[in-house]
Write a protein that holds these residues in place. Structure first.
Motif, PDB file in Angstrom:
ATOM      1  N   PHE A 292       0.856  -1.181   0.000  1.00 43.33           N
ATOM      2  CA  PHE A 292       0.000   0.000   0.000  1.00 43.33           C
ATOM      3  C   PHE A 292       0.900   1.240   0.000  1.00 43.33           C
ATOM      4  CE2 PHE A 292      -2.715  -2.778   3.006  1.00 43.33           C
ATOM      5  CZ  PHE A 292      -3.239  -3.497   1.935  1.00 43.33           C
ATOM      6  N   VAL A 293       0.652   2.147  -0.955  1.00 45.87           N
ATOM      7  CA  VAL A 293       1.422   3.387  -1.049  1.00 45.87           C
ATOM      8  C   VAL A 293       0.437   4.537  -1.186  1.00 45.87           C
ATOM      9  CG1 VAL A 293       3.163   4.678  -2.341  1.00 45.87           C
ATOM     10  CG2 VAL A 293       3.314   2.178  -2.207  1.00 45.87           C
ATOM     11  N   ASP A 294       0.517   5.512  -0.263  1.00 49.83           N
ATOM     12  CA  ASP A 294      -0.370   6.667  -0.354  1.00 49.83           C
ATOM     13  C   ASP A 294       0.131   7.601  -1.456  1.00 49.83           C
ATOM     14  OD1 ASP A 294       1.147   9.141   1.020  1.00 49.83           O
ATOM     15  OD2 ASP A 294       1.665   7.283   2.056  1.00 49.83           O
ATOM     16  N   PRO A 295      -0.746   8.422  -2.032  1.00 46.31           N
ATOM     17  CA  PRO A 295      -0.357   9.291  -3.149  1.00 46.31           C
ATOM     18  C   PRO A 295       0.802  10.235  -2.851  1.00 46.31           C
ATOM     19  CG  PRO A 295      -2.733   9.205  -2.978  1.00 46.31           C
ATOM     20  CD  PRO A 295      -2.182   8.506  -1.756  1.00 46.31           C
ATOM     21  N   ALA A 296       0.869  10.807  -1.649  1.00 50.58           N
ATOM     22  CA  ALA A 296       1.961  11.720  -1.314  1.00 50.58           C
ATOM     23  C   ALA A 296       3.298  10.983  -1.305  1.00 50.58           C
ATOM     24  CB  ALA A 296       1.711  12.396   0.026  1.00 50.58           C
ATOM     25  N   SER A 297       3.333   9.795  -0.731  1.00 48.88           N
ATOM     26  CA  SER A 297       4.573   9.011  -0.701  1.00 48.88           C
ATOM     27  C   SER A 297       4.960   8.554  -2.095  1.00 48.88           C
ATOM     28  CB  SER A 297       4.411   7.796   0.216  1.00 48.88           C
ATOM     29  OG  SER A 297       4.252   8.199   1.551  1.00 48.88           O
ATOM     30  N   GLN A 298       3.974   8.246  -2.913  1.00 46.37           N
ATOM     31  CA  GLN A 298       4.256   7.783  -4.268  1.00 46.37           C
ATOM     32  C   GLN A 298       5.033   8.832  -5.048  1.00 46.37           C
ATOM     33  OE1 GLN A 298       2.926   8.823  -7.453  1.00 46.37           O
ATOM     34  NE2 GLN A 298       4.178   7.247  -8.366  1.00 46.37           N
ATOM     35  N   ASN A 299       4.804  10.114  -4.755  1.00 44.58           N
ATOM     36  CA  ASN A 299       5.543  11.177  -5.438  1.00 44.58           C
ATOM     37  C   ASN A 299       7.047  11.068  -5.181  1.00 44.58           C
ATOM     38  OD1 ASN A 299       3.247  12.382  -6.538  1.00 44.58           O
ATOM     39  ND2 ASN A 299       2.917  13.623  -4.714  1.00 44.58           N
ATOM     40  N   TYR A 300       7.444  10.516  -4.028  1.00 43.66           N
ATOM     41  CA  TYR A 300       8.858  10.395  -3.675  1.00 43.66           C
ATOM     42  C   TYR A 300       9.456   9.035  -4.023  1.00 43.66           C
ATOM     43  CZ  TYR A 300       8.121  14.617  -0.925  1.00 43.66           C
ATOM     44  OH  TYR A 300       7.820  15.894  -0.523  1.00 43.66           O
ATOM     45  N   ILE A 301       8.631   7.982  -4.001  1.00 39.97           N
ATOM     46  CA  ILE A 301       9.184   6.637  -4.165  1.00 39.97           C
ATOM     47  C   ILE A 301       8.729   5.922  -5.420  1.00 39.97           C
ATOM     48  CG2 ILE A 301       9.585   6.301  -1.706  1.00 39.97           C
ATOM     49  CD1 ILE A 301       7.064   4.617  -1.598  1.00 39.97           C
ATOM     50  N   GLY A 302       7.984   6.616  -6.288  1.00 39.14           N
ATOM     51  CA  GLY A 302       7.556   5.988  -7.533  1.00 39.14           C
ATOM     52  C   GLY A 302       8.751   5.450  -8.304  1.00 39.14           C
ATOM     53  N   GLY A 303       8.670   4.203  -8.740  1.00 34.75           N
ATOM     54  CA  GLY A 303       9.749   3.586  -9.496  1.00 34.75           C
ATOM     55  C   GLY A 303      10.782   2.887  -8.629  1.00 34.75           C
ATOM     56  N   SER A 304      10.587   2.895  -7.309  1.00 37.13           N
ATOM     57  CA  SER A 304      11.544   2.278  -6.394  1.00 37.13           C
ATOM     58  C   SER A 304      11.367   0.765  -6.341  1.00 37.13           C
ATOM     59  CB  SER A 304      11.368   2.838  -4.978  1.00 37.13           C
ATOM     60  OG  SER A 304      11.691   4.195  -4.943  1.00 37.13           O
ATOM     61  N   THR A 305      12.376   0.113  -5.789  1.00 35.99           N
ATOM     62  CA  THR A 305      12.332  -1.331  -5.570  1.00 35.99           C
ATOM     63  C   THR A 305      12.574  -1.609  -4.093  1.00 35.99           C
ATOM     64  OG1 THR A 305      13.159  -1.800  -7.789  1.00 35.99           O
ATOM     65  CG2 THR A 305      13.380  -3.556  -6.159  1.00 35.99           C
ATOM     66  N   LEU A 306      11.698  -2.402  -3.500  1.00 41.25           N
ATOM     67  CA  LEU A 306      11.861  -2.841  -2.115  1.00 41.25           C
ATOM     68  C   LEU A 306      12.599  -4.167  -2.133  1.00 41.25           C
ATOM     69  CD1 LEU A 306      11.219  -2.485   0.922  1.00 41.25           C
ATOM     70  CD2 LEU A 306       9.113  -3.777   0.499  1.00 41.25           C
ATOM     71  N   ASP A 307      13.706  -4.221  -1.418  1.00 41.31           N
ATOM     72  CA  ASP A 307      14.533  -5.423  -1.377  1.00 41.31           C
ATOM     73  C   ASP A 307      14.751  -5.814   0.082  1.00 41.31           C
ATOM     74  OD1 ASP A 307      16.120  -7.532  -2.198  1.00 41.31           O
ATOM     75  OD2 ASP A 307      17.844  -6.297  -2.735  1.00 41.31           O
ATOM     76  N   TYR A 308      15.174  -7.043   0.290  1.00 40.11           N
ATOM     77  CA  TYR A 308      15.545  -7.510   1.626  1.00 40.11           C
ATOM     78  C   TYR A 308      16.962  -8.036   1.562  1.00 40.11           C
ATOM     79  CZ  TYR A 308      15.470  -9.766   6.142  1.00 40.11           C
ATOM     80  OH  TYR A 308      15.755 -10.112   7.439  1.00 40.11           O
ATOM     81  N   GLU A 309      17.805  -7.519   2.445  1.00 38.86           N
ATOM     82  CA  GLU A 309      19.202  -7.940   2.505  1.00 38.86           C
ATOM     83  C   GLU A 309      19.399  -8.802   3.736  1.00 38.86           C
ATOM     84  OE1 GLU A 309      21.526  -4.370   2.522  1.00 38.86           O
ATOM     85  OE2 GLU A 309      20.744  -3.723   0.592  1.00 38.86           O
ATOM     86  N   ASP A 310      20.110  -9.893   3.565  1.00 37.09           N
ATOM     87  CA  ASP A 310      20.402 -10.794   4.671  1.00 37.09           C
ATOM     88  C   ASP A 310      21.847 -11.229   4.529  1.00 37.09           C
ATOM     89  OD1 ASP A 310      20.240 -12.485   6.829  1.00 37.09           O
ATOM     90  OD2 ASP A 310      19.105 -14.036   5.782  1.00 37.09           O
ATOM     91  N   GLY A 311      22.741 -10.420   5.050  1.00 40.91           N
ATOM     92  CA  GLY A 311      24.157 -10.719   4.894  1.00 40.91           C
ATOM     93  C   GLY A 311      24.968 -10.307   6.100  1.00 40.91           C
ATOM     94  N   LEU A 312      26.270 -10.416   5.953  1.00 39.56           N
ATOM     95  CA  LEU A 312      27.169 -10.076   7.049  1.00 39.56           C
ATOM     96  C   LEU A 312      27.160  -8.597   7.381  1.00 39.56           C
ATOM     97  CD1 LEU A 312      30.249 -12.262   6.087  1.00 39.56           C
ATOM     98  CD2 LEU A 312      28.605 -12.683   7.920  1.00 39.56           C
ATOM     99  N   GLN A 313      27.043  -7.747   6.378  1.00 40.39           N
ATOM    100  CA  GLN A 313      27.104  -6.308   6.587  1.00 40.39           C
ATOM    101  C   GLN A 313      25.769  -5.688   6.979  1.00 40.39           C
ATOM    102  OE1 GLN A 313      29.867  -4.408   6.533  1.00 40.39           O
ATOM    103  NE2 GLN A 313      31.080  -6.247   6.249  1.00 40.39           N
ATOM    104  N   ALA A 314      24.690  -6.254   6.485  1.00 41.68           N
ATOM    105  CA  ALA A 314      23.385  -5.649   6.760  1.00 41.68           C
ATOM    106  C   ALA A 314      22.289  -6.701   6.681  1.00 41.68           C
ATOM    107  CB  ALA A 314      23.098  -4.543   5.758  1.00 41.68           C
ATOM    108  N   GLU A 315      21.249  -6.457   7.458  1.00 43.28           N
ATOM    109  CA  GLU A 315      20.069  -7.302   7.387  1.00 43.28           C
ATOM    110  C   GLU A 315      18.857  -6.403   7.527  1.00 43.28           C
ATOM    111  OE1 GLU A 315      17.874 -11.100   9.503  1.00 43.28           O
ATOM    112  OE2 GLU A 315      19.796 -10.436  10.258  1.00 43.28           O
ATOM    113  N   GLY A 316      17.912  -6.570   6.635  1.00 44.37           N
ATOM    114  CA  GLY A 316      16.677  -5.805   6.719  1.00 44.37           C
ATOM    115  C   GLY A 316      16.194  -5.345   5.363  1.00 44.37           C
ATOM    116  N   PHE A 317      15.087  -4.627   5.383  1.00 45.68           N
ATOM    117  CA  PHE A 317      14.494  -4.111   4.161  1.00 45.68           C
ATOM    118  C   PHE A 317      15.256  -2.874   3.705  1.00 45.68           C
ATOM    119  CE2 PHE A 317      11.078  -6.534   6.092  1.00 45.68           C
ATOM    120  CZ  PHE A 317      10.607  -7.259   4.994  1.00 45.68           C
ATOM    121  N   HIS A 318      15.362  -2.726   2.402  1.00 41.49           N
ATOM    122  CA  HIS A 318      16.081  -1.600   1.804  1.00 41.49           C
ATOM    123  C   HIS A 318      15.301  -1.122   0.584  1.00 41.49           C
ATOM    124  CE1 HIS A 318      19.358   0.867   0.342  1.00 41.49           C
ATOM    125  NE2 HIS A 318      19.239   0.279  -0.823  1.00 41.49           N
TER     126      HIS A 318
END
Length: 121
Positions: free
Chosen positions: A77-103
């Motif tokens: 779910f993305v609200d219209p105001a946020s979509q103006n800033y994040i349109g075209g983005s990709t949500l990824d999840y990292e699980d490694g030695l340096q970082a873990e979490g959503f990016h």
């Protein structure tokens, strides 16, 4: 409520990697959420050294004016105001030695703070 997977310019509202969807769906299941109605809310809020930061939370249902994107079984779910800033983005999840979490990989970002927690478009 918009169930479009693209915004008015034809760009994807947000993409989701299979790993991010799998992790979010597992978290939803642990919380006992209905994955057919609920979803992950991705939003932008004021904050951080660069001015804006990402937020995520689970919602039981979308708001009336949300963009709703379904990828790999996960509803976003993305609200219209946020979509103006994040349109075209990709949500990824990292699980490694340096970082873990959503990016969020955001093509609209022109600078980020040193710690990577906030950004400017």
């Amino acid at each position: 409520m918009s169930t479009e997977t693209v915004d008015s310019s034809g760009d994807p509202v947000v993409q989701v990697t299979p790993g991010a969807a799998e992790e979010a769906l597992a978290l939803m299941e642990r919380e006992g959420m209905d994955q057919d109605v609920g979803g992950l809310r991705l939003f932008v809020q004021q904050g951080g050294c660069a001015g804006l930061s990402y937020g995520m939370r689970f919602d039981n249902e979308p708001e009336e004016d949300d963009f709703i994107v379904e990828r790999h079984g996960l509803r976003i779910f993305v609200d219209p105001a946020s979509q103006n800033y994040i349109g075209g983005s990709t949500l990824d999840y990292e699980d490694g030695l340096q970082a873990e979490g959503f990016h969020v990989e955001n093509p609209n970002v022109v600078s980020e703070c040193g710690c990577g927690e906030s950004f400017r478009t």
